[in-house]
Design a protein around this motif. Structure first.
Motif, short mmCIF file in Angstrom:
data_model
loop_
_atom_site.label_atom_id
_atom_site.label_comp_id
_atom_site.label_asym_id
_atom_site.label_seq_id
_atom_site.Cartn_x
_atom_site.Cartn_y
_atom_site.Cartn_z
N LEU A 122 0.67 -1.27 0.05
CA LEU A 122 0.20 0.05 0.13
C LEU A 122 0.87 1.18 -0.10
CD1 LEU A 122 -2.65 -0.97 2.83
CD2 LEU A 122 -2.88 -1.56 0.34
N ASN A 125 -0.50 6.38 2.31
CA ASN A 125 -1.79 6.56 3.05
C ASN A 125 -2.67 5.44 3.14
OD1 ASN A 125 -1.60 9.50 3.16
ND2 ASN A 125 -1.93 9.48 0.99
N GLU A 127 -3.22 3.31 1.15
CA GLU A 127 -4.27 2.86 -0.23
C GLU A 127 -3.46 2.11 -1.19
OE1 GLU A 127 -7.14 4.18 -0.62
OE2 GLU A 127 -7.34 5.66 1.09
N SER A 149 -11.59 -4.65 4.41
CA SER A 149 -12.22 -3.14 4.04
C SER A 149 -13.15 -2.99 5.17
CB SER A 149 -12.71 -2.89 2.54
OG SER A 149 -12.98 -1.73 2.60
N ASN A 156 -8.48 1.94 7.75
CA ASN A 156 -9.09 2.83 6.12
C ASN A 156 -9.72 1.83 5.50
OD1 ASN A 156 -6.66 1.88 5.51
ND2 ASN A 156 -6.93 2.74 3.56
N VAL A 158 -11.21 0.54 1.66
CA VAL A 158 -10.87 0.26 0.39
C VAL A 158 -11.28 1.09 -0.75
CG1 VAL A 158 -10.32 -1.26 -1.67
CG2 VAL A 158 -9.56 -2.01 0.41
N GLN A 159 -10.91 2.19 -1.47
CA GLN A 159 -11.84 2.93 -2.31
C GLN A 159 -11.81 2.30 -3.65
OE1 GLN A 159 -12.95 5.87 -1.10
NE2 GLN A 159 -11.75 5.05 0.74
#
Length: 343
Positions: A122, A125, A127, A149, A156, A158-159
Motif C-alpha cells: 500500500l 496513505n 491505499e 475493508s 481505512n 478500500v476506495q
C-alpha cells in the motif's frame, strides 16, 4: 474480467467431493427417537447441532437481503478463509494476493496449504495503487485476492472497490469484519453483479460476541455449495447458534453497540490530538486506531507495564501501534497512562 466459469477455478478433487450430510438435517420429524448418531441420551446439549444452520441462515438472509443458499457459516471468519483457500488453491501450485499491511491470517492459511502469497504494498496513505495492482495481476497467475475493508491494521476502507473486482479473473474475497463502523455500504449488495465475489462478515466485532466464534460468508449459491461441501459437519456449535439467533431478535443490540463505540472513538481521537508523544493519527473506519508515536517500542512497553494491552505494529509499520476503542473506563486508563508517558 473474463467470462466467469467457477469450475475452472475450483480444485479438481473438490469438484468431485461429496459433502457429509446428516440424515436429520435433510428430513423432517415430529417426535423422533434419536438412535442414529451415538450420542448420550442425557444432558442439556447432548445432541449434535444443526449442521446446515437452517434457522440462523434464514434470519440472516432476511437481514442481509439474500437467500439462505447464499450464506455459509463458520467457526469465525478464520475457518471460512481457510476453506476458501482449500477450495480454490492447489497446494504448492496456486497463489493468493493480499494487501500489505493487512490481516495476517490470509498469509497464514495460505502457508498451511502450501500456497505462495503475493503482497500488494500500500502507499503512504495505506491505499492500493491501481497501477501496481494491474501490473501484478497481469504478470502473475493468481487465484484468490483478499481485500480487507476497512483494513486491519490500518483502519481505512478500500476506495473504488468495484475496480478491483472487475479487473481480477479469480475469486475476490472482501473481508468486512469492521463494516458496521464504516459509513460505506456492504459489498453484499454487489453479489448479483459479480459471480467471483465472496463477502466475509463476523459477529466478533460490532455484535460483541467474539467468544461465540461465528463468521459468515456471502456469495453465489454455487460458491456456497463448495464451502458447505468442504466444511466440517458440525462446525458451528449449538450454544453459538442459539446465542446469535437471540441476538438477531434484539433489534437494538447492534445499533447501541456501534453508537457507543463510535462515540468513544470520537472522544479518544480528541484526546490523542493533545498527546505530545503521538505524531500521527491515521483515519479510521473501524473500531480501532493506528497511531504513529515517538519511540513506539518504549511507549508500547510502558503501556504494557501498566497492563494496557495494545498491538505493536512496528517495525512492519514503522513507529506504529494499533489501539482498539474500549469502554470509557478503559479509554480513560489508556489516556492517563499515555499522559504519564508524555510527561
Amino acid at each position: 474480467m473474463k467470462e466467469f466459469n467457477l469450475n475452472t477455478l475450483v480444485r479438481k478433487n473438490i469438484l468431485s467431493l461429496q459433502p457429509y450430510t446428516s440424515f436429520r438435517d435433510n428430513s423432517e420429524f415430529k417426535a423422533p427417537v434419536l438412535l442414529d448418531a451415538n450420542e448420550c441420551p442425557f444432558g442439556e446439549f447432548n445432541r449434535y447441532p444443526d449442521s446446515t444452520q437452517k434457522k440462523l441462515k434464514s434470519k440472516l438472509a432476511d437481514l442481509k437481503k439474500v437467500t439462505p443458499s447464499q450464506i455459509a457459516l463458520g467457526n469465525g471468519s478464520d475457518e471460512l478463509i481457510d476453506l476458501i483457500i482449500k477450495i480454490f488453491c492447489e497446494p504448492k501450485k496456486d497463489t493468493i494476493l493480499m494487501m500489505n499491511p493487512s490481516f495476517a491470517m490470509y498469509a497464514f492459511y495460505a502457508a498451511v496449504n502450501e500456497n505462495e502469497v503475493v503482497k500488494l504494498n500500500l502507499d503512504e496513505n495505506f491505499e492500493i495503487v491501481k497501477g501496481d495492482f494491474l501490473k501484478i495481476t497481469q504478470e502473475r497467475d493468481i487465484k484468490v485476492f483478499f481485500l480487507c475493508s476497512p483494513n486491519n491494521p490500518t483502519g481505512n476502507s478500500v476506495q473504488d472497490i468495484e475496480f478491483f473486482i472487475r479487473n481480477f479473473d479469480g475469486i475476490v474475497v472482501i473481508d468486512e469484519a469492521y463494516i458496521e463502523f464504516s459509513e460505506n455500504r456492504s459489498a453484499i449488495e454487489l453479489l448479483d453483479k459479480y459471480p467471483n465475489l465472496i463477502v466475509l462478515q463476523t459477529f466478533s466485532k460490532a455484535w460483541g460476541t467474539a467468544g461465540a466464534r461465528v463468521g459468515a460468508a456471502y456469495a453465489s449459491k454455487e460458491i456456497i455449495r463448495f464451502i458447505n461441501t468442504v466444511k466440517a459437519p458440525y462446525n458451528v456449535n449449538s450454544l453459538s447458534q442459539e446465542l446469535i439467533l437471540n441476538l438477531l431478535d434484539d433489534k437494538d443490540r447492534l445499533k447501541n453497540n456501534v453508537e457507543s463505540i463510535l462515540q468513544e472513538r470520537t472522544w479518544l481521537e480528541q484526546e490523542f490530538k493533545n498527546m505530545e508523544c503521538i505524531i500521527k493519527i491515521f483515519p479510521t473506519d473501524a473500531n480501532f486506531f493506528l497511531i504513529k508515536v515517538n519511540n513506539a517500542q518504549t511507549v508500547y512497553q510502558k503501556m504494557l507495564d501498566k497492563e494496557i494491552l495494545t498491538s505493536q505494529r512496528s517495525p512492519a509499520i514503522q513507529d506504529c501501534i494499533r489501539i482498539n476503542v474500549g469502554s470509557r473506563e478503559e479509554n480513560k486508563k489508556l489516556i492517563n497512562v499515555l499522559k504519564a508517558i508524555a510527561s
